[in-house]
Design a protein around this motif. Structure first.
Motif, short mmCIF file in Angstrom:
data_model
loop_
_atom_site.label_atom_id
_atom_site.label_comp_id
_atom_site.label_asym_id
_atom_site.label_seq_id
_atom_site.Cartn_x
_atom_site.Cartn_y
_atom_site.Cartn_z
N GLU A 1 -101.19 83.35 -10.96
CA GLU A 1 -101.97 84.26 -10.10
C GLU A 1 -101.06 85.29 -9.43
N ASN A 2 -99.95 84.83 -8.89
CA ASN A 2 -99.10 85.73 -8.08
C ASN A 2 -98.36 86.77 -8.91
N ILE A 3 -98.20 86.52 -10.20
CA ILE A 3 -97.50 87.52 -11.03
C ILE A 3 -98.50 88.48 -11.68
N VAL B 1 -78.45 92.67 3.13
CA VAL B 1 -78.62 91.86 4.34
C VAL B 1 -80.07 91.43 4.52
N SER B 2 -80.26 90.44 5.36
CA SER B 2 -81.60 89.96 5.70
C SER B 2 -81.70 89.83 7.22
N ASN B 3 -82.88 90.07 7.75
CA ASN B 3 -83.13 89.90 9.19
C ASN B 3 -82.25 90.78 10.07
N PHE B 4 -81.87 91.95 9.57
CA PHE B 4 -81.17 92.94 10.40
C PHE B 4 -82.22 93.88 10.98
N LEU C 1 -82.58 95.14 1.87
CA LEU C 1 -82.85 94.53 3.18
C LEU C 1 -84.01 93.57 2.98
N GLN C 2 -83.81 92.29 3.27
CA GLN C 2 -84.90 91.32 3.17
C GLN C 2 -85.43 91.00 4.56
N ILE C 3 -86.72 91.30 4.76
CA ILE C 3 -87.35 91.07 6.07
C ILE C 3 -88.76 90.50 5.89
N LYS D 1 -100.85 77.20 -11.41
CA LYS D 1 -101.97 78.15 -11.40
C LYS D 1 -101.65 79.33 -10.48
N ARG D 2 -101.07 79.01 -9.32
CA ARG D 2 -100.75 80.09 -8.37
C ARG D 2 -99.53 80.90 -8.83
N LEU D 3 -98.65 80.28 -9.61
CA LEU D 3 -97.53 81.03 -10.20
C LEU D 3 -98.09 82.16 -11.06
N PRO E 1 -93.29 85.84 -3.11
CA PRO E 1 -94.16 84.70 -2.77
C PRO E 1 -93.58 83.39 -3.31
N LYS E 2 -93.74 82.35 -2.51
CA LYS E 2 -93.32 81.01 -2.94
C LYS E 2 -94.54 80.24 -3.38
N THR E 3 -94.46 79.62 -4.54
CA THR E 3 -95.45 78.60 -4.89
C THR E 3 -94.80 77.61 -5.83
N VAL E 4 -95.27 76.37 -5.77
CA VAL E 4 -94.81 75.35 -6.72
C VAL E 4 -95.98 74.93 -7.60
N TYR F 1 -90.39 89.03 2.79
CA TYR F 1 -90.58 87.57 2.74
C TYR F 1 -91.83 87.12 3.49
N SER F 2 -92.28 85.90 3.19
CA SER F 2 -93.54 85.34 3.72
C SER F 2 -94.71 86.30 3.50
N PRO F 3 -94.88 86.82 2.26
CA PRO F 3 -95.83 87.91 2.01
C PRO F 3 -97.28 87.58 2.35
N MET G 1 -101.68 78.30 5.01
CA MET G 1 -101.06 77.36 5.93
C MET G 1 -99.56 77.44 5.67
N ARG G 2 -98.79 77.46 6.71
CA ARG G 2 -97.36 77.60 6.54
C ARG G 2 -96.67 76.37 7.12
N TYR G 3 -96.10 75.56 6.25
CA TYR G 3 -95.41 74.34 6.66
C TYR G 3 -96.32 73.52 7.59
N GLY G 4 -97.57 73.40 7.14
CA GLY G 4 -98.51 72.56 7.86
C GLY G 4 -99.15 73.22 9.07
N PHE H 1 -85.42 85.44 -8.72
CA PHE H 1 -85.52 84.22 -7.93
C PHE H 1 -84.77 84.38 -6.62
N ASP H 2 -85.43 83.99 -5.54
CA ASP H 2 -84.83 84.13 -4.21
C ASP H 2 -84.41 82.77 -3.66
N SER H 3 -83.12 82.62 -3.44
CA SER H 3 -82.62 81.36 -2.89
C SER H 3 -81.76 81.65 -1.66
P1 NDP Z 1 -95.29 82.74 1.43
O1 NDP Z 1 -96.00 83.87 2.09
O2 NDP Z 1 -94.71 82.94 0.09
O3 NDP Z 1 -96.32 81.53 1.44
C1 NDP Z 1 -96.06 80.32 0.79
C2 NDP Z 1 -97.29 79.42 0.95
O4 NDP Z 1 -98.41 80.02 0.29
C3 NDP Z 1 -97.10 78.08 0.34
O5 NDP Z 1 -97.73 77.15 1.21
C4 NDP Z 1 -97.86 78.17 -1.00
O6 NDP Z 1 -98.33 76.89 -1.34
C5 NDP Z 1 -98.97 79.12 -0.65
N1 NDP Z 1 -99.43 79.97 -1.78
C6 NDP Z 1 -98.65 80.57 -2.72
N2 NDP Z 1 -99.39 81.34 -3.55
C7 NDP Z 1 -100.68 81.23 -3.12
C8 NDP Z 1 -101.90 81.79 -3.57
N3 NDP Z 1 -101.95 82.61 -4.62
N4 NDP Z 1 -103.04 81.45 -2.90
C9 NDP Z 1 -102.98 80.62 -1.84
N5 NDP Z 1 -101.86 80.06 -1.37
C10 NDP Z 1 -100.70 80.36 -2.00
O7 NDP Z 1 -94.20 82.23 2.47
P2 NDP Z 1 -92.68 81.81 2.51
O8 NDP Z 1 -92.38 81.68 3.94
O9 NDP Z 1 -92.39 80.70 1.61
O10 NDP Z 1 -91.91 83.11 1.99
C11 NDP Z 1 -91.61 83.34 0.63
C12 NDP Z 1 -90.11 83.29 0.37
O11 NDP Z 1 -89.42 84.24 1.17
C13 NDP Z 1 -89.44 81.97 0.74
O12 NDP Z 1 -89.74 80.94 -0.18
C14 NDP Z 1 -87.99 82.40 0.77
O13 NDP Z 1 -87.49 82.52 -0.55
C15 NDP Z 1 -88.11 83.76 1.44
N6 NDP Z 1 -87.91 83.69 2.93
C16 NDP Z 1 -86.80 84.30 3.46
C17 NDP Z 1 -86.54 84.25 4.81
C18 NDP Z 1 -85.32 84.92 5.35
O14 NDP Z 1 -84.92 84.64 6.50
N7 NDP Z 1 -84.68 85.80 4.62
C19 NDP Z 1 -87.44 83.54 5.76
C20 NDP Z 1 -88.62 82.98 5.11
C21 NDP Z 1 -88.83 83.07 3.76
P3 NDP Z 1 -98.09 76.25 -2.82
O15 NDP Z 1 -96.62 76.18 -3.06
O16 NDP Z 1 -98.75 74.93 -2.75
O17 NDP Z 1 -98.78 77.22 -3.76
#
Ligand code: NDP
Length: 325
Positions: free
Chosen positions: A272-274, A161-164, A183-185, A268-270, A262-265, A210-212, A218-221, A56-58
């Motif tokens: 899918e992504n694993i 570290v991240s973003n280095f 290194l998280q990028i 079904k996508r949880l 990958p982030k999802t809440v 990150y942000s795979p 769509m990202r944050y709208g 888990f990434d927090s």
């Molecule tokens: P992701 O690339 O993980 O995209 C998340 C988006 O994709 C959400 O809108 C999610 O919606 C949607 N999604 C997830 N799974 C699927 C799927 N199988 N099909 C279609 N849509 C999907 O972007 P994040 O920017 O959230 O990056 C992931 C994580 O990386 C962050 O949560 C954080 O932990 C980390 N991070 C770290 C940073 C840093 O500076 N170190 C900067 C940015 C992120 P829904 O939830 O509705 O499924």
């Protein structure tokens, strides 16, 4: 359904990290980080653990350490997992960069999560800020000494570290006493990070991406330029393996030895992504996806670009600082 087996990678300190993690940044809205409502995130983590997620990434700034820790502790009590099966990453925020502030920041993360250690503690950015978000002159090497302190105290098992950028990483390797293990990028088809990944690999540093999904979602709208979820190049590869394009992109990261988070809440996508550890891309498919590269970042805090340790390229029209304005 039985829990999927996620393989593990070995870090340079001898510890192991699961090759896929769950992102937990819920977004930024109206000048504030979005917090989980009604324990939504806790319930997502409970479900994720049942599905086989162990990593888990927090980050302090995400406001999610409490609900992640609560779910982990519930699953430990239920007997579903042991603490050592879980890999919990969290990050030091930019306003806590003085060496002596790091121990307190870690103790705060431990208290919020209810865990007695953190698996991987990352410096979130090389950028030090004061409490009011004005630039501080604390050098990131001083901050790294603080990470070395909490490592020595055993409060965190591994540090990174991240973003280095490459030069900053090189300096860390030269001047630090403990090597960063990770290194998280940002890594996705629009920013494939070939050079930095190769450099990290040559130094035996694990890359977490990150942000795979990049422009697929769509990202944050907001919708960003680049390949979409129905991109024909991705669809063709996905059809060959009976997978979704989202799974293909995650597998592309895994096949490049990058750990996607990958982030999802969405349940079904949880699932899918694993479900990406029963196929593997061919070299020419990896290269086809590499060709989407345009070095476009989505996380580009250009409002910090005049900071002496800003890691990225300068842009012409910097954004205004959402933490201050
Ligand atoms: P992701 O690339 O993980 O995209 C998340 C988006 O994709 C959400 O809108 C999610 O919606 C949607 N999604 C997830 N799974 C699927 C799927 N199988 N099909 C279609 N849509 C999907 O972007 P994040 O920017 O959230 O990056 C992931 C994580 O990386 C962050 O949560 C954080 O932990 C980390 N991070 C770290 C940073 C840093 O500076 N170190 C900067 C940015 C992120 P829904 O939830 O509705 O499924």
């Amino acid at each position: 359904r039985s829990a999927a087996a996620v393989p593990k990678l070995k870090m340079s300190d001898g510890r192991e990290i699961p090759a896929l993690g769950l992102g937990t940044y819920l977004g930024f809205d109206k000048n504030a980080v979005v917090a989980s409502k009604d324990k939504e995130l806790r319930d997502v983590i409970l479900k994720a653990i049942d599905l086989g997620y162990r990593h888990f990434d927090s980050a302090s700034i995400y406001n999610t350490e409490d609900e992640i820790g609560e779910a982990i502790n519930m699953k430990i009590e239920e007997g579903v997992v042991k603490r050592e099966d879980i890999f919990f990453t969290t990050k030091l925020w930019n306003t806590k960069h003085k060496r002596e502030e790091v121990v307190a920041a870690v103790r705060d993360a431990l208290e919020k999560s209810g865990l007695d250690y953190i698996d991987l503690y990352l410096m979130h950015w090389p950028i030090g800020l004061n409490a009011d978000y004005s630039f501080s002159d604390v050098d990131f090497m001083e901050t790294w000494r603080g990470l070395e302190d909490v490592h020595k105290l055993g409060l965190v098992k591994s540090i990174g570290v991240s973003n280095f950028n490459k030069e900053q990483l090189q300096r860390l390797l030269e001047e630090g006493s403990v090597r960063p293990v990770a290194l998280q990028i940002e890594v996705h088809p629009q920013i494939i990070q070939e050079e930095l990944i190769n450099f990290a690999r040559s130094e035996n540093i694990i890359v977490v991406g990150y942000s795979p999904f990049g422009s697929l979602v769509m990202r944050y709208g907001k919708q960003f330029p680049g390949p979409k979820i129905d991109d024909p190049v991705l669809v063709e590869i996905a059809q060959k393996y009976g997978k979704t394009t989202a799974q293909v992109v995650l597998r592309w990261l895994v096949d490049r030895n990058v750990i996607p988070i990958p982030k999802t809440v969405n349940p079904k996508r949880l699932q899918e992504n694993i479900s990406i550890f029963d196929f593997k891309l061919e070299q020419d498919e990896i290269e086809k996806i590499n060709r989407f590269n345009s070095n476009k970042r989505y996380t580009e805090p250009s409002f910090w670009q005049t900071h002496p340790h800003y890691p990225f390229e300068q842009v012409e029209n910097p954004l205004s600082d959402p933490f201050r304005d």
